[in-house]
Design a protein around this motif. Structure first.
Motif, PDB file in Angstrom:
ATOM      1  N   ARG A 146       3.859  -7.788   3.040  1.00 48.75           N
ATOM      2  CA  ARG A 146       3.512  -6.900   1.922  1.00 48.75           C
ATOM      3  C   ARG A 146       2.170  -6.212   2.167  1.00 48.75           C
ATOM      4  NH1 ARG A 146       2.836 -10.591  -1.895  1.00 48.75           N
ATOM      5  NH2 ARG A 146       0.590 -10.622  -1.497  1.00 48.75           N
ATOM      6  N   ASP A 147       1.156  -6.985   2.548  1.00 48.83           N
ATOM      7  CA  ASP A 147      -0.179  -6.416   2.766  1.00 48.83           C
ATOM      8  C   ASP A 147      -0.201  -5.509   3.992  1.00 48.83           C
ATOM      9  OD1 ASP A 147      -1.030  -7.872   0.578  1.00 48.83           O
ATOM     10  OD2 ASP A 147      -1.719  -9.572   1.783  1.00 48.83           O
ATOM     11  N   PHE A 148       0.520  -5.902   5.037  1.00 49.81           N
ATOM     12  CA  PHE A 148       0.594  -5.091   6.253  1.00 49.81           C
ATOM     13  C   PHE A 148       1.178  -3.717   5.917  1.00 49.81           C
ATOM     14  CE2 PHE A 148       2.141  -3.395  10.169  1.00 49.81           C
ATOM     15  CZ  PHE A 148       1.427  -3.983  11.203  1.00 49.81           C
ATOM     16  N   LYS A 149       2.260  -3.706   5.145  1.00 44.21           N
ATOM     17  CA  LYS A 149       2.913  -2.437   4.819  1.00 44.21           C
ATOM     18  C   LYS A 149       2.006  -1.542   3.977  1.00 44.21           C
ATOM     19  CE  LYS A 149       7.037  -0.324   2.838  1.00 44.21           C
ATOM     20  NZ  LYS A 149       8.365  -0.524   2.203  1.00 44.21           N
ATOM     21  N   ASP A 150       1.281  -2.120   3.028  1.00 36.54           N
ATOM     22  CA  ASP A 150       0.375  -1.324   2.188  1.00 36.54           C
ATOM     23  C   ASP A 150      -0.658  -0.595   3.046  1.00 36.54           C
ATOM     24  OD1 ASP A 150       1.694  -2.117  -0.084  1.00 36.54           O
ATOM     25  OD2 ASP A 150       0.261  -3.697  -0.611  1.00 36.54           O
ATOM     26  N   ILE A 151      -1.256  -1.315   3.974  1.00 36.23           N
ATOM     27  CA  ILE A 151      -2.268  -0.706   4.847  1.00 36.23           C
ATOM     28  C   ILE A 151      -1.616   0.301   5.791  1.00 36.23           C
ATOM     29  CG2 ILE A 151      -3.990  -1.179   6.634  1.00 36.23           C
ATOM     30  CD1 ILE A 151      -4.300  -3.986   5.387  1.00 36.23           C
ATOM     31  N   TRP A 152      -0.457  -0.065   6.317  1.00 35.49           N
ATOM     32  CA  TRP A 152       0.266   0.793   7.268  1.00 35.49           C
ATOM     33  C   TRP A 152       0.587   2.152   6.642  1.00 35.49           C
ATOM     34  CZ3 TRP A 152       5.302   2.779   7.285  1.00 35.49           C
ATOM     35  CH2 TRP A 152       5.771   3.263   8.509  1.00 35.49           C
ATOM     36  N   LYS A 153       1.025   2.173   5.402  1.00 29.95           N
ATOM     37  CA  LYS A 153       1.357   3.429   4.722  1.00 29.95           C
ATOM     38  C   LYS A 153       0.121   4.311   4.562  1.00 29.95           C
ATOM     39  CE  LYS A 153       4.074   3.220   1.111  1.00 29.95           C
ATOM     40  NZ  LYS A 153       4.644   2.745  -0.176  1.00 29.95           N
ATOM     41  N   LYS A 154      -0.999   3.702   4.201  1.00 29.03           N
ATOM     42  CA  LYS A 154      -2.234   4.478   4.035  1.00 29.03           C
ATOM     43  C   LYS A 154      -2.686   5.077   5.365  1.00 29.03           C
ATOM     44  CE  LYS A 154      -3.834   1.694   0.111  1.00 29.03           C
ATOM     45  NZ  LYS A 154      -4.838   0.705  -0.361  1.00 29.03           N
ATOM     46  N   GLU A 155      -2.594   4.295   6.422  1.00 27.05           N
ATOM     47  CA  GLU A 155      -3.017   4.789   7.735  1.00 27.05           C
ATOM     48  C   GLU A 155      -2.071   5.865   8.259  1.00 27.05           C
ATOM     49  OE1 GLU A 155      -5.848   4.125   9.264  1.00 27.05           O
ATOM     50  OE2 GLU A 155      -6.380   2.888   7.521  1.00 27.05           O
ATOM     51  N   GLN A 156      -0.796   5.732   7.962  1.00 28.68           N
ATOM     52  CA  GLN A 156       0.162   6.765   8.372  1.00 28.68           C
ATOM     53  C   GLN A 156      -0.148   8.087   7.670  1.00 28.68           C
ATOM     54  OE1 GLN A 156       2.426   6.794  10.707  1.00 28.68           O
ATOM     55  NE2 GLN A 156       2.441   4.622  11.263  1.00 28.68           N
ATOM     56  N   ASN A 157      -0.531   8.013   6.406  1.00 28.52           N
ATOM     57  CA  ASN A 157      -0.898   9.225   5.666  1.00 28.52           C
ATOM     58  C   ASN A 157      -2.128   9.893   6.280  1.00 28.52           C
ATOM     59  OD1 ASN A 157       1.203   9.016   3.814  1.00 28.52           O
ATOM     60  ND2 ASN A 157       0.001   7.768   2.383  1.00 28.52           N
ATOM     61  N   LYS A 158      -3.085   9.083   6.719  1.00 31.45           N
ATOM     62  CA  LYS A 158      -4.283   9.642   7.361  1.00 31.45           C
ATOM     63  C   LYS A 158      -3.915  10.377   8.643  1.00 31.45           C
ATOM     64  CE  LYS A 158      -7.526   6.140   5.619  1.00 31.45           C
ATOM     65  NZ  LYS A 158      -8.442   5.027   6.007  1.00 31.45           N
ATOM     66  N   HIS A 159      -3.024   9.785   9.430  1.00 29.22           N
ATOM     67  CA  HIS A 159      -2.593  10.426  10.675  1.00 29.22           C
ATOM     68  C   HIS A 159      -1.835  11.716  10.386  1.00 29.22           C
ATOM     69  CE1 HIS A 159      -3.461   7.660  14.098  1.00 29.22           C
ATOM     70  NE2 HIS A 159      -3.636   6.787  13.106  1.00 29.22           N
ATOM     71  N   ALA A 160      -1.034  11.699   9.324  1.00 30.71           N
ATOM     72  CA  ALA A 160      -0.254  12.888   8.979  1.00 30.71           C
ATOM     73  C   ALA A 160      -1.165  14.053   8.606  1.00 30.71           C
ATOM     74  CB  ALA A 160       0.694  12.564   7.831  1.00 30.71           C
TER      75      ALA A 160
END
Length: 393
Positions: free
Chosen positions: A376-390
């Motif tokens: 759960r925590d991994f996915k939350d951070i992963w989504k935020k970082e993916q948005n930054k890359h986008a």
């Protein structure tokens, strides 16, 4: 009702759902759900009631009322009423019932009706009373419920045939429910074993941990680690007091291993948290009990099939024999429970998980609970970082 009355130009087949009517106290999906427009002429062409099918009378109306003032009531009042109610609700004839049972044909009687008939099937003591009355050739005729039960008993192997027919449908529904519970479980187990990204993530944790524990005789130089640590990675903070080891793990994975970072093709490298939660709910005991009950019922069905075939005249054997024998052969689910147990055993061995103190084995709830918070925590951070890359692209 808040919606306008709909009046089709032709009588339509019914859809037997449980209606919901909205109240103001709760907000639901139905508040905003709109009904798309559709081709009503085409819809009626598909789902209107057949016009050439004459309306059938209730089954009870097909029995002529005896001219005699008195009728013989051999059933107790409650039982007689129960049979009478069913007769009134069935818009069919005895020939339809016989056809449905002998030919496994649900054109006029569906499985729900057949199951209702099975539930009120004539009992041996009732038939004894009815037959004694008929043998005595008493002028007083039988009441409708008694006459109906007697005619049901004249259908060859009525009870066993209907049991097998309805069990076939119920079995398929029950086995589908169990398979749906197991499919997610097995898929998660398989993903954990063969998913290269999962192994890369755990490899990074191992590398980071070994580096952090360098020089420590009890913690360093590890070949692996117990999974309890995964949920604690977020609590290990960096020097800045903000970046956790989990955050760093996610960023590092994205920068070094995720070639699709910031695009719609980027995929979460670990199991979905919801899949983990569903797998946590799987209980060996419950599924084992369900499967064993189905096995017992299937064995009983198989015996009844043999009894029906052996006791029936040749003209009444088919299509029952072929239909049920094919069904019994296909209903092989013993392998399912083996695959189920094998899945958890393999993945437990694969990760070297030990039972909790006091337990003799690793249960699915415990094993997957080790992953729940981490995923759960991994996915939350992963989504935020993916948005930054986008945004950078």
């Amino acid at each position: 009702p808040r919606k306008q009355l709909v009046e089709p130009s032709s009588p339509m087949k019914p859809l037997y759902w449980n209606r919901i009517q909205l109240h103001k106290d709760k907000a639901t999906l139905w508040d905003k759900l709109e009904e798309p427009s559709f081709d009503k002429d085409e819809f009626e062409e598909l789902f209107a009631k057949p016009q050439n099918t004459p309306k059938r009378k209730p089954l009870s109306d097909t029995y002529k009322k005896p001219k005699a003032k008195k009728v013989v009531k051999l059933l107790d009042s409650k039982r007689s009423q129960q049979v009478g109610i069913l007769m009134s609700s069935l818009h069919a004839e005895m020939a339809d019932i016989e056809n449905a049972v002998l030919n496994m044909d649900t054109t006029h009687l569906d499985l729900e009706n057949l199951n209702a008939l099975y539930e009120i099937r004539p009992q041996s003591d009732e038939l004894d009373k009815i037959k004694r009355h008929l043998v005595a050739k008493v002028d007083t005729p039988l009441d409708k419920p008694e006459q109906f039960l007697f005619e049901l008993s004249n259908i060859p192997s009525f009870g066993d045939r209907v049991f097998c027919f309805t069990f076939q449908a119920q079995f398929q529904e029950n086995i589908l429910t169990i398979r749906q519970r197991l499919d997610n479980f097995k898929n998660v187990c398989k993903a954990m074993e063969v998913n290269a990204n999962v192994q890369t993530v755990l490899g990074l944790v191992l590398a980071f941990g070994n580096y952090m524990n360098g020089g420590n005789r009890t913690r360093g130089q590890a070949d692996g680690f117990q999974l309890e640590i995964l949920a604690k990675l977020k609590d290990v903070k960096g020097k800045d007091g903000k970046t956790s080891l989990l955050h760093y793990l996610v960023i590092y994975f994205i920068n070094k291993f995720d070639k699709a970072a910031g695009t719609e093709h980027a995929k979460l490298p670990i199991p979905e948290p919801n899949d983990i939660n569903q797998a946590t709910l799987v209980k060996f005991d419950d599924i084992g009990k369900d499967l064993r009950k189905l096995k017992r019922d299937l064995d009983g069905c198989e015996k009844k099939v043999a009894e029906v075939v052996n006791s029936s005249e040749d003209k009444y054997i088919q299509p029952f024999k072929d239909n049920m024998e094919i069904f019994v052969k296909k209903a092989i689910f013993a392998q399912m429970i083996c695959v189920f147990f094998l899945s958890i055993l393999q993945v437990v061995i694969f990760f070297g998980v030990r039972p909790r103190p006091g337990d003799t084995e690793v249960t699915p709830p415990y094993f997957f609970s080790l992953w729940t918070a981490f995923c759960r925590d991994f996915k939350d951070i992963w989504k935020k970082e993916q948005n930054k890359h986008a945004k950078k692209k």
